[in-house]
Design a protein around this motif. Sequence first.
Motif, PDB file in Angstrom:
ATOM      1  N   CYS A  11      -6.154  -5.918  -0.755  1.00 22.39           N
ATOM      2  CA  CYS A  11      -5.207  -6.686   0.034  1.00 22.39           C
ATOM      3  C   CYS A  11      -5.885  -7.961   0.536  1.00 22.39           C
ATOM      4  O   CYS A  11      -6.968  -7.894   1.134  1.00 22.39           O
ATOM      5  CB  CYS A  11      -4.702  -5.853   1.214  1.00 22.39           C
ATOM      6  N   PRO A  12      -5.266  -9.132   0.303  1.00 26.80           N
ATOM      7  CA  PRO A  12      -5.870 -10.386   0.765  1.00 26.80           C
ATOM      8  C   PRO A  12      -5.813 -10.561   2.288  1.00 26.80           C
ATOM      9  O   PRO A  12      -6.442 -11.459   2.827  1.00 26.80           O
ATOM     10  CB  PRO A  12      -5.041 -11.460   0.063  1.00 26.80           C
ATOM     11  N   TYR A  13      -5.062  -9.714   2.968  1.00 21.04           N
ATOM     12  CA  TYR A  13      -4.939  -9.807   4.432  1.00 21.04           C
ATOM     13  C   TYR A  13      -5.913  -8.870   5.145  1.00 21.04           C
ATOM     14  O   TYR A  13      -6.732  -9.303   5.925  1.00 21.04           O
ATOM     15  CB  TYR A  13      -3.510  -9.488   4.868  1.00 21.04           C
ATOM     16  N   CYS A  14      -5.810  -7.567   4.864  1.00 20.03           N
ATOM     17  CA  CYS A  14      -6.615  -6.584   5.605  1.00 20.03           C
ATOM     18  C   CYS A  14      -7.856  -6.132   4.845  1.00 20.03           C
ATOM     19  O   CYS A  14      -8.733  -5.482   5.413  1.00 20.03           O
ATOM     20  CB  CYS A  14      -5.769  -5.372   6.001  1.00 20.03           C
ATOM     21  N   GLY A  15      -7.943  -6.470   3.553  1.00 23.33           N
ATOM     22  CA  GLY A  15      -9.129  -6.143   2.773  1.00 23.33           C
ATOM     23  C   GLY A  15      -9.181  -4.724   2.220  1.00 23.33           C
ATOM     24  O   GLY A  15     -10.116  -4.373   1.517  1.00 23.33           O
ATOM     25  N   GLU A  16      -8.177  -3.922   2.502  1.00 20.17           N
ATOM     26  CA  GLU A  16      -8.159  -2.539   2.015  1.00 20.17           C
ATOM     27  C   GLU A  16      -7.869  -2.493   0.522  1.00 20.17           C
ATOM     28  O   GLU A  16      -7.111  -3.303   0.006  1.00 20.17           O
ATOM     29  CB  GLU A  16      -7.090  -1.725   2.746  1.00 20.17           C
ATOM     30  N   ILE A  32       6.156  -9.373  -5.787  1.00 19.66           N
ATOM     31  CA  ILE A  32       5.657  -9.198  -4.419  1.00 19.66           C
ATOM     32  C   ILE A  32       5.757  -7.732  -4.062  1.00 19.66           C
ATOM     33  O   ILE A  32       6.787  -7.091  -4.287  1.00 19.66           O
ATOM     34  CB  ILE A  32       6.455 -10.054  -3.420  1.00 19.66           C
ATOM     35  N   GLU A  33       4.664  -7.206  -3.531  1.00 22.37           N
ATOM     36  CA  GLU A  33       4.640  -5.820  -3.069  1.00 22.37           C
ATOM     37  C   GLU A  33       3.953  -5.795  -1.703  1.00 22.37           C
ATOM     38  O   GLU A  33       2.940  -6.466  -1.508  1.00 22.37           O
ATOM     39  CB  GLU A  33       3.877  -4.943  -4.064  1.00 22.37           C
ATOM     40  N   ASP A  34       4.517  -5.048  -0.770  1.00 23.11           N
ATOM     41  CA  ASP A  34       3.921  -4.954   0.556  1.00 23.11           C
ATOM     42  C   ASP A  34       2.694  -4.065   0.539  1.00 23.11           C
ATOM     43  O   ASP A  34       2.670  -3.031  -0.141  1.00 23.11           O
ATOM     44  CB  ASP A  34       4.924  -4.386   1.561  1.00 23.11           C
ATOM     45  N   CYS A  35       1.672  -4.461   1.291  1.00 21.69           N
ATOM     46  CA  CYS A  35       0.464  -3.651   1.434  1.00 21.69           C
ATOM     47  C   CYS A  35       0.838  -2.328   2.096  1.00 21.69           C
ATOM     48  O   CYS A  35       1.552  -2.316   3.101  1.00 21.69           O
ATOM     49  CB  CYS A  35      -0.564  -4.389   2.276  1.00 21.69           C
ATOM     50  N   SER A  36       0.344  -1.232   1.558  1.00 20.30           N
ATOM     51  CA  SER A  36       0.645   0.086   2.121  1.00 20.30           C
ATOM     52  C   SER A  36      -0.126   0.352   3.409  1.00 20.30           C
ATOM     53  O   SER A  36       0.166   1.302   4.120  1.00 20.30           O
ATOM     54  CB  SER A  36       0.352   1.184   1.095  1.00 20.30           C
ATOM     55  N   VAL A  37      -1.082  -0.521   3.748  1.00 18.52           N
ATOM     56  CA  VAL A  37      -1.864  -0.356   4.978  1.00 18.52           C
ATOM     57  C   VAL A  37      -1.349  -1.274   6.088  1.00 18.52           C
ATOM     58  O   VAL A  37      -0.974  -0.816   7.161  1.00 18.52           O
ATOM     59  CB  VAL A  37      -3.367  -0.618   4.711  1.00 18.52           C
ATOM     60  N   CYS A  38      -1.288  -2.597   5.814  1.00 13.70           N
ATOM     61  CA  CYS A  38      -0.897  -3.550   6.869  1.00 13.70           C
ATOM     62  C   CYS A  38       0.540  -4.052   6.730  1.00 13.70           C
ATOM     63  O   CYS A  38       1.009  -4.794   7.581  1.00 13.70           O
ATOM     64  CB  CYS A  38      -1.874  -4.718   6.909  1.00 13.70           C
ATOM     65  N   CYS A  39       1.222  -3.680   5.652  1.00 18.26           N
ATOM     66  CA  CYS A  39       2.635  -4.005   5.405  1.00 18.26           C
ATOM     67  C   CYS A  39       2.922  -5.484   5.159  1.00 18.26           C
ATOM     68  O   CYS A  39       4.079  -5.897   5.160  1.00 18.26           O
ATOM     69  CB  CYS A  39       3.524  -3.480   6.533  1.00 18.26           C
ATOM     70  N   ARG A  40       1.910  -6.303   4.930  1.00 14.86           N
ATOM     71  CA  ARG A  40       2.153  -7.721   4.640  1.00 14.86           C
ATOM     72  C   ARG A  40       2.421  -7.912   3.154  1.00 14.86           C
ATOM     73  O   ARG A  40       1.913  -7.162   2.326  1.00 14.86           O
ATOM     74  CB  ARG A  40       0.957  -8.550   5.096  1.00 14.86           C
ATOM     75  N   PRO A  41       3.213  -8.931   2.782  1.00 22.34           N
ATOM     76  CA  PRO A  41       3.583  -9.136   1.379  1.00 22.34           C
ATOM     77  C   PRO A  41       2.436  -9.725   0.557  1.00 22.34           C
ATOM     78  O   PRO A  41       1.828 -10.723   0.934  1.00 22.34           O
ATOM     79  CB  PRO A  41       4.750 -10.109   1.455  1.00 22.34           C
ATOM     80  N   ILE A  42       2.165  -9.096  -0.583  1.00 22.46           N
ATOM     81  CA  ILE A  42       1.108  -9.529  -1.491  1.00 22.46           C
ATOM     82  C   ILE A  42       1.761 -10.051  -2.769  1.00 22.46           C
ATOM     83  O   ILE A  42       2.603  -9.380  -3.360  1.00 22.46           O
ATOM     84  CB  ILE A  42       0.178  -8.359  -1.857  1.00 22.46           C
ATOM     85  N   ASN A  43       1.385 -11.269  -3.178  1.00 26.69           N
ATOM     86  CA  ASN A  43       1.824 -11.813  -4.467  1.00 26.69           C
ATOM     87  C   ASN A  43       0.895 -11.248  -5.537  1.00 26.69           C
ATOM     88  O   ASN A  43      -0.315 -11.480  -5.501  1.00 26.69           O
ATOM     89  CB  ASN A  43       1.739 -13.338  -4.475  1.00 26.69           C
ATOM     90  N   ILE A  44       1.466 -10.525  -6.487  1.00 27.27           N
ATOM     91  CA  ILE A  44       0.673  -9.882  -7.534  1.00 27.27           C
ATOM     92  C   ILE A  44       1.025 -10.516  -8.873  1.00 27.27           C
ATOM     93  O   ILE A  44       2.196 -10.636  -9.229  1.00 27.27           O
ATOM     94  CB  ILE A  44       0.937  -8.371  -7.568  1.00 27.27           C
ATOM     95  N   SER A  45      -0.008 -10.931  -9.624  1.00 30.01           N
ATOM     96  CA  SER A  45       0.157 -11.466 -10.977  1.00 30.01           C
ATOM     97  C   SER A  45      -0.555 -10.515 -11.924  1.00 30.01           C
ATOM     98  O   SER A  45      -1.703 -10.137 -11.680  1.00 30.01           O
ATOM     99  CB  SER A  45      -0.480 -12.852 -11.101  1.00 30.01           C
TER     100      SER A  45
END
Length: 63
Positions: A11-16, A32-45
């Motif tokens: 995760c680019p936000y929480c690092g998990e 886009i998928e939300d992080c299962s730890v911090c719930c922030r949106p991650i852009n995935i390519s």
Amino acid sequence: MHNLEPSIIQCPYCGEAIEVLVDCSVQSQEYIEDCSVCCRPINISVESWQGEVVNIEARSEDE
């Protein structure tokens, strides 16, 4: 039929490290998928070839 493969991204936000399921029947995709730890949106390519993930990138919304 979909060829779903588990992949680990950071995760680019929480690092998990989190697991995402990638549809390898599609050669090139972005979603886009939300992080299962911090719930922030991650852009995935994802780039796939012959049913396997060859490249996966996880970016924050502002990148």
